[in-house]
Motif scaffolding. Structure first.
Motif, PDB file in Angstrom:
ATOM      1  N   GLN A   1     -10.898  -5.962  -5.886  1.00  0.00           N
ATOM      2  CA  GLN A   1     -10.801  -4.514  -5.981  1.00  0.00           C
ATOM      3  C   GLN A   1      -9.385  -4.081  -5.654  1.00  0.00           C
ATOM      4  O   GLN A   1      -8.761  -4.620  -4.741  1.00  0.00           O
TER       5      GLN A   1
ATOM      6  N   ARG B   1      -7.588  -2.048  -3.805  1.00  0.00           N
ATOM      7  CA  ARG B   1      -7.794  -1.212  -2.632  1.00  0.00           C
ATOM      8  C   ARG B   1      -7.139  -1.895  -1.440  1.00  0.00           C
ATOM      9  O   ARG B   1      -7.212  -3.104  -1.290  1.00  0.00           O
TER      10      ARG B   1
ATOM     11  N   ARG C   1      -6.039   3.490  -2.620  1.00  0.00           N
ATOM     12  CA  ARG C   1      -6.152   2.797  -3.905  1.00  0.00           C
ATOM     13  C   ARG C   1      -4.867   2.800  -4.718  1.00  0.00           C
ATOM     14  O   ARG C   1      -4.882   2.389  -5.870  1.00  0.00           O
TER      15      ARG C   1
ATOM     16  N   CYS D   1       0.844  -1.184   0.000  1.00  0.00           N
ATOM     17  CA  CYS D   1       0.000   0.000   0.000  1.00  0.00           C
ATOM     18  C   CYS D   1       0.884   1.240   0.000  1.00  0.00           C
ATOM     19  O   CYS D   1       1.884   1.311   0.715  1.00  0.00           O
TER      20      CYS D   1
ATOM     21  N   GLY E   1      -7.864   1.457   2.934  1.00  0.00           N
ATOM     22  CA  GLY E   1      -8.745   1.789   1.825  1.00  0.00           C
ATOM     23  C   GLY E   1      -8.078   2.589   0.719  1.00  0.00           C
ATOM     24  O   GLY E   1      -8.734   2.982  -0.247  1.00  0.00           O
TER      25      GLY E   1
END
Length: 77
Positions: A52, A54, A61, A38, A59
């Motif tokens: 997804q 994410r 992206r 991330c 959360g």
């Protein structure tokens, strides 16, 4: 020329724009997951095809692919 309304051709009960794109559910389960990092919280996120994009923790992206562990050697000339 007849003036009939355009009809979308049928694809055997599947929509041409569906999420699974003609793949069976067993293929989504058997595909290996790829680990990403991330960009916000640096958590490791494992994603499979169709997931997804994410982070599951914050959360965010923006995910970066992890660097490979194998040795890469270039020949200088």
């Amino acid at each position: 020329m007849s003036r009939e309304a355009y009809q979308v051709p049928s694809m055997g009960g599947q929509n041409a724009f569906s999420n699974d794109a003609g793949y069976s559910n067993s293929m989504a389960i058997d595909t290996p997951s790829v680990v990403y990092l991330c960009g916000e919280c640096s958590a490791r996120v494992a994603l499979k095809r169709g997931d997804q994009i994410r982070c599951k923790d914050c959360g965010h992206r923006v995910l970066y692919k992890e660097r490979t562990k194998r040795m890469v050697q270039f020949e200088a000339r």
